[in-house]
Enzyme design. Structure first.
Site, PDB file in Angstrom:
ATOM      1  N   CYS A 182       0.795  -1.219   0.000  1.00  0.00           N
ATOM      2  CA  CYS A 182       0.000   0.000   0.000  1.00  0.00           C
ATOM      3  C   CYS A 182       0.830   1.272   0.000  1.00  0.00           C
ATOM      4  CB  CYS A 182      -0.912   0.018   1.228  1.00  0.00           C
ATOM      5  SG  CYS A 182      -2.033  -1.367   1.280  1.00  0.00           S
ATOM      6  N   HIS A 206      12.496   1.121   5.417  1.00  0.00           N
ATOM      7  CA  HIS A 206      12.164  -0.291   5.218  1.00  0.00           C
ATOM      8  C   HIS A 206      12.602  -1.092   6.434  1.00  0.00           C
ATOM      9  CE1 HIS A 206      11.227  -3.950   3.221  1.00  0.00           C
ATOM     10  NE2 HIS A 206      11.132  -3.396   2.026  1.00  0.00           N
ATOM     11  N   HIS A 212      -1.477  20.105   6.838  1.00  0.00           N
ATOM     12  CA  HIS A 212      -2.392  19.009   6.500  1.00  0.00           C
ATOM     13  C   HIS A 212      -1.683  17.672   6.595  1.00  0.00           C
ATOM     14  CE1 HIS A 212      -4.950  22.191   5.011  1.00  0.00           C
ATOM     15  NE2 HIS A 212      -3.980  22.596   4.226  1.00  0.00           N
ATOM     16  N   HIS A 269      -2.403   7.159   5.361  1.00  0.00           N
ATOM     17  CA  HIS A 269      -2.979   6.078   4.574  1.00  0.00           C
ATOM     18  C   HIS A 269      -4.180   5.479   5.314  1.00  0.00           C
ATOM     19  CE1 HIS A 269      -3.524   2.364   2.470  1.00  0.00           C
ATOM     20  NE2 HIS A 269      -3.008   1.634   3.436  1.00  0.00           N
ATOM     21  N   HIS A 274     -14.257   6.145   5.122  1.00  0.00           N
ATOM     22  CA  HIS A 274     -15.713   5.990   5.165  1.00  0.00           C
ATOM     23  C   HIS A 274     -16.330   5.951   3.772  1.00  0.00           C
ATOM     24  CE1 HIS A 274     -19.943   7.335   5.693  1.00  0.00           C
ATOM     25  NE2 HIS A 274     -19.847   6.623   6.797  1.00  0.00           N
ATOM     26  N   ASN A 298     -10.609   1.175   2.013  1.00  0.00           N
ATOM     27  CA  ASN A 298      -9.167   1.153   1.871  1.00  0.00           C
ATOM     28  C   ASN A 298      -8.848   0.907   0.404  1.00  0.00           C
ATOM     29  OD1 ASN A 298      -6.465   0.526   1.749  1.00  0.00           O
ATOM     30  ND2 ASN A 298      -6.468  -0.831   3.524  1.00  0.00           N
TER      31      ASN A 298
END
EC number: 2.3.1.-
Lengths: 423, 497
Positions: free
Chosen positions: B225, B304, B388, B392, B421, B425
């Site tokens: 993702c 990572h 802002h 994710h 919402h 995802n």
């Protein structure tokens, strides 16, 4: 999967199930109540099939067919909800947008081969039917089957729980779909509680003759029946009825009178004759605008004479004096489980219903079939419009062991021209 | 030092002003130092008068050679400086895929399908219901057509159809928004973790839009993702090497072939959360795009944690006992995400935090090491560095965890919660839906800084910092245009199904 319609080895196969819902979410907690009359009809389901020619429907993909249902469900969200029960046990509809089941299938025959059969009750295999239950919360109220014929023709079959509406509602729903398919905007005004009420709510307190109490069915809404029922469908011409069977009245009343007499003769005289029948037809003072509801007039006819020996005029006159029993049914509809169609010999007048107005590419369907599931042992006769204006389609559902005798009587009196065994 | 929490209002107000004063002092230290120096120099100059200044200059004995030599040296150093400065990467515009409304999956429909598909394992159905109730998803998320069947029909054709639908729709929209011509695309990077056909999705795009034969195309698969920011990083590096170029990034996740068909509970979780989505982004290093670009890329940090076994195995694709392939999510996922975030912050903190916060963090660190290990670690206030935040929308737990650990307000995480919402995802493209939400709400002003944080299998934590180039006016065209007025919505802890 339990309780599934069996695919069988017939020409219709390849069932693919999916769900069609609305595009706009309904507010959480919205519910929709049902009247006593609606609840009295709960063990019945309307089954309707419209067959469209290949020329009109060849280019329609599955998404083309599914698409127009979405805006309709936006307008009438409660028919895509699920049943639930109040603490009192009274069923109501939870408007949770769960959707209706959509079934895709293939037919190995061409439309022409399929329509060659004169007994249109073969169309019953074009309707994917499942009863409501055993779990109310997971039972769709409407099943839509889309069958593609080998030649490209299309059949749309609906299995419609009678608790949400009658055959007129099914036709209305189908017409909305056809209009949405053609690109028109669909708008269904909401019906208020008062509009859903009955025209003359003055129950006489009498037990209505047109319905019959059955043993409690719990949450599996299947009408119990002692005999195995079978259906036979045939065409008649209005001219034939009017000229060969002289009597005053419209063709439905005359037709009902003829068939009533034939059935009475087939059942043998004396006590086994049906002296009370139920007439179900559209309410001439019906509430406008069209909506999904149970609006049909359910009336009862009782005679003191022997129908088998009576003159047709007498019978037709009695039919004209049918008494509307809807208020009485509404009073008691919630209290128990009932059947209406087939509680007494039932005659359903759908001859004015606008099934043929549901056009694809401005072409009407080539054939329409309509019947009711869960008909009781007394049997039912449904009169439909035919593709040709001067004809009517008559669908008779009776216990298996009676059907041959009745068919013979019908041929004897001249209603059916030829009788081919097995059709 | 950690600010102690005082219940007394007046002393907390005093404390606030002390903190503000401290911040102003430290953050503007160079300026504050320069002012007295300049003042002194100006005074000196005025005192000396023009004649004395000229005498001073003449006495320095500049010959022509000196002047030329010095100019040459200055020019040389200036040139070296400008050449070695990395090219500025601009985000010209981006577009997010809005799923067709006929693909909507209401809760009731999802649960009914789940019950019919898992008819022999009611416990798994109940598990899915509990997840869905607490997921933070709404009733308008969408699944691709193949998944609407009972049972789902995930053929390769259906997967390709979904890919074509989401990618081409997003790209058509991007072309319309930016006026970009397909033949002008120099670099194309596609990231889609779980669907990697041959020819690749980037080849599919090149074929559909007839892109140039010398295009630099890349297809990243399996990277989870957080792959969108990896694509941005690769695009940035390529744009350093290729002058006057643009890059199109397509981020998506194709659901059709990855819907888990088995009954293992840990592997059913993604079915409840993952939904259809895609984003197409146009990056450029051309100076001509500077005026119309929406954002400028300031920093991009990739972390990572795959060297550690527990991070490597926490999101693991595998077969269950019945040979159904699914993604197993480990119970430690949140803890591992938290640690990955800490690593990422350690790198990005010095790049973005104002000096005042860095000093506080440093002194807290030294204090804990030298004086007392029990001191509460100072969490730098990232709200001072960014206006802002785009976290994710991996799930409600991820957003809750990050809100807590970064001490963000409900408004800061609103974009993430509302994206979860409305769209569910959508994997790597979720950051772009969130950015689109902020713009649609009219909150994006010129100079605002945005922090995008993405997590992904591996375990990776990648973050990007963008600076807004211009104020975005509402109403905006995008996936939120028809529903932004309904947002924000109240999302209950548990939805009654």
């Amino acid at each position: 999967m339990s309780q599934l319609q069996e695919e069988g080895s017939g020409p219709v196969h390849g069932f693919l199930l999916s769900t069609v819902s609305s595009t706009q979410p309904t507010e959480t907690g919205t519910t929709h109540e049902r009247t006593g009359l609606d609840l009295a009809m709960k063990l019945h389901y309307v089954k309707a099939v419209c067959i469209y020619s290949a020329e009109a429907a060849r280019e329609l993909t599955v998404m083309h067919v599914k698409g127009p249902f979405f805006p309709i469900f936006n307008q009438i969200p409660w028919i895509s909800g699920r049943l639930s029960r109040h603490d009192s046990g009274r069923p109501f509809i939870k408007c949770n947008d769960c959707g209706t089941r959509f079934v895709e299938s293939q037919c190995d025959l061409t439309e022409e081969e399929w329509l060659r059969v004169s007994d249109r009750s073969v169309d019953e295999s074009l309707v994917y039917h499942q009863p409501v239950g055993p779990e109310l919360a997971y039972s769709p109220l409407i099943y839509i089957q889309m069958t593609r014929f080998k030649c490209g023709g299309l059949a749309l079959g609906f299995s419609w729980a009678h608790i949400i509406g009658d055959a007129l509602s099914v036709s209305h729903f189908l017409n909305l779909w056809a209009r949405a398919l053609a690109g028109e905007e669909v708008y269904c005004p909401k019906t208020t509680d008062s509009e859903r009420g009955l025209p003359n709510p003055n129950p006489t307190g009498k037990e209505p003759g047109s319905i019959k109490r059955v043993d409690p069915v719990g949450d599996l809404w299947v009408a119990p029946s002692d005999s195995k029922m079978t259906t036979h469908s045939f065409n008649v011409t209005v001219k034939n009825i009017k000229t060969n069977f002289g009597a005053n009245g419209n063709e439905f009343e005359i037709l009902s009178g003829i068939i009533w007499r034939c059935i009475a003769q087939a059942r043998g005289g004396g006590g086994s004759e049906p002296v009370t029948i139920t007439i179900i037809r559209s309410d001439p003072n019906g509430l406008k605008p069209r909506a999904v509801r149970n609006s049909q007039m359910i009336s009862s006819v009782h005679v003191d004479f022997s129908v088998a020996e009576a003159k047709l005029e007498e019978i037709v006159k009695s039919i004209g004096k049918a008494t509307d029993e809807r208020s009485e049914i509404d009073e008691i509809g919630e209290s128990d489980d009932f059947i209406v169609y087939g509680a007494k010999l039932t005659f359903v007048d759908l001859s004015e219903v606008d099934f043929y107005e549901a056009k694809i590419k401005e072409t009407s369907p080539v054939s329409v079939y309509c019947n009711v599931q869960g008909i009781g042992d007394e049997g039912a006769v449904v009169v439909l419009p035919a593709a040709v204006e001067e004809e009517r389609v008559v669908t008779v559902t009776l216990p298996e062991d009676e059907m041959e005798k009745v068919k013979w009587e019908l041929k004897k009196c001249g209603l059916i021209k030829t009788l081919i065994n097995g059709e | 030092m950690p600010p102690p929490k005082m219940p007394d209002l007046s002393s907390s107000m005093k404390h606030k002003y002390v903190k503000l004063g401290y911040q102003y002092l430290v953050n503007n230290f160079p300026t504050l130092l320069l002012i007295p120096i300049l003042a002194y120099t100006a005074l000196e100059l005025f005192r000396m008068g023009p004649e004395e200044i000229l005498n001073h200059l003449n006495s320095l004995n500049f010959s022509l050679l000196h002047i030329l030599g010095s100019s040459f040296v200055i020019m040389f150093f200036l040139t070296v400086y400008f050449m070695s400065k990395p090219r500025t990467i601009y985000l010209v515009d981006y577009s997010c895929f809005k799923p067709p409304v006929t693909c909507r999956v209401p809760f009731a429909t999802f649960m009914e399908h789940s019950r019919l598909n898992l008819i022999d394992t009611p416990k798994s159905v109940e598990f899915q219901m509990r997840i869905l109730e607490r997921s933070g998803l709404g009733e308008e998320t969408c699944l691709p057509p193949a998944i609407h069947y009972i049972p789902p029909t995930p053929t390769m054709d259906a997967a390709r159809s979904e890919a074509e639908l989401v990618i081409f729709t997003a790209m058509d929209d991007l072309f319309k928004k930016t006026g970009l011509k397909p033949k002008d695309i120099d670099i194309l990077i596609v990231n889609c973790s779980l669907f990697s056909p041959t020819p690749s999705l980037s080849a599919m795009i090149i074929n559909k839009y007839k892109l140039r034969s010398n295009i630099k195309s890349l297809n990243l698969s399996g990277m989870g993702c957080s792959a969108s920011l990896i694509s941005v990083d690769v695009a940035r590096d390529l744009l350093q090497v290729h002058p006057n170029s643009n890059a199109v990034i397509v981020s998506t996740e194709i659901i059709t072939p990855n819907y888990y068909q088995g009954k293992e509970r840990a592997m059913l979780l993604p079915n409840c959360l993952f939904r259809m989505g895609a984003a197409a982004i146009l990056l450029s290093n051309r100076r001509s795009d500077r005026w119309r670009a929406k954002y400028k890329l300031c920093h991009l940090v990739r972390t990572h944690k795959g060297a550690e076994d527990k991070s490597y195995y926490c999101v693991y694709q595998q077969e269950d006992d019945e040979s159904h392939v699914g993604i197993n999510l480990n119970k430690d996922l949140m803890a591992i995400a938290g640690e990955a975030l800490k690593s990422n912050i350690t790198t990005i903190g010095p790049l973005v935090l104002p000096a005042s916060e860095q000093l506080l963090f440093l002194s807290s660190l030294i204090g804990r090491k030298i004086f007392n290990a029990k001191w509460k670690p100072y969490i730098p206030d990232f709200k001072m560095a960014f206006e802002h935040f785009c976290i994710h929308a991996g799930g409600r737990a991820v957003i809750d965890e990050l809100q807590k650990s970064l001490q963000l307000s409900a408004e800061h995480v609103e974009a993430s919660r509302m994206t979860l919402h409305r769209f569910g995802n959508t994997s790597s493209s979720s950051l772009w839906y969130e950015l689109s939400y902020i713009e649609a709400k009219g909150k994006m002003k010129r100079g605002d800084r945005v922090w995008q944080i993405a997590f992904g299998s591996g375990f990776k934590c990648n973050s990007a910092v963008w600076k807004s180039n211009r104020t975005i006016k509402t109403p905006t065209e995008g996936p939120w245009s028809d529903c932004i007025d309904r947002y924000p919505v109240f999302i209950p802890e548990v939805v009654k199904l």
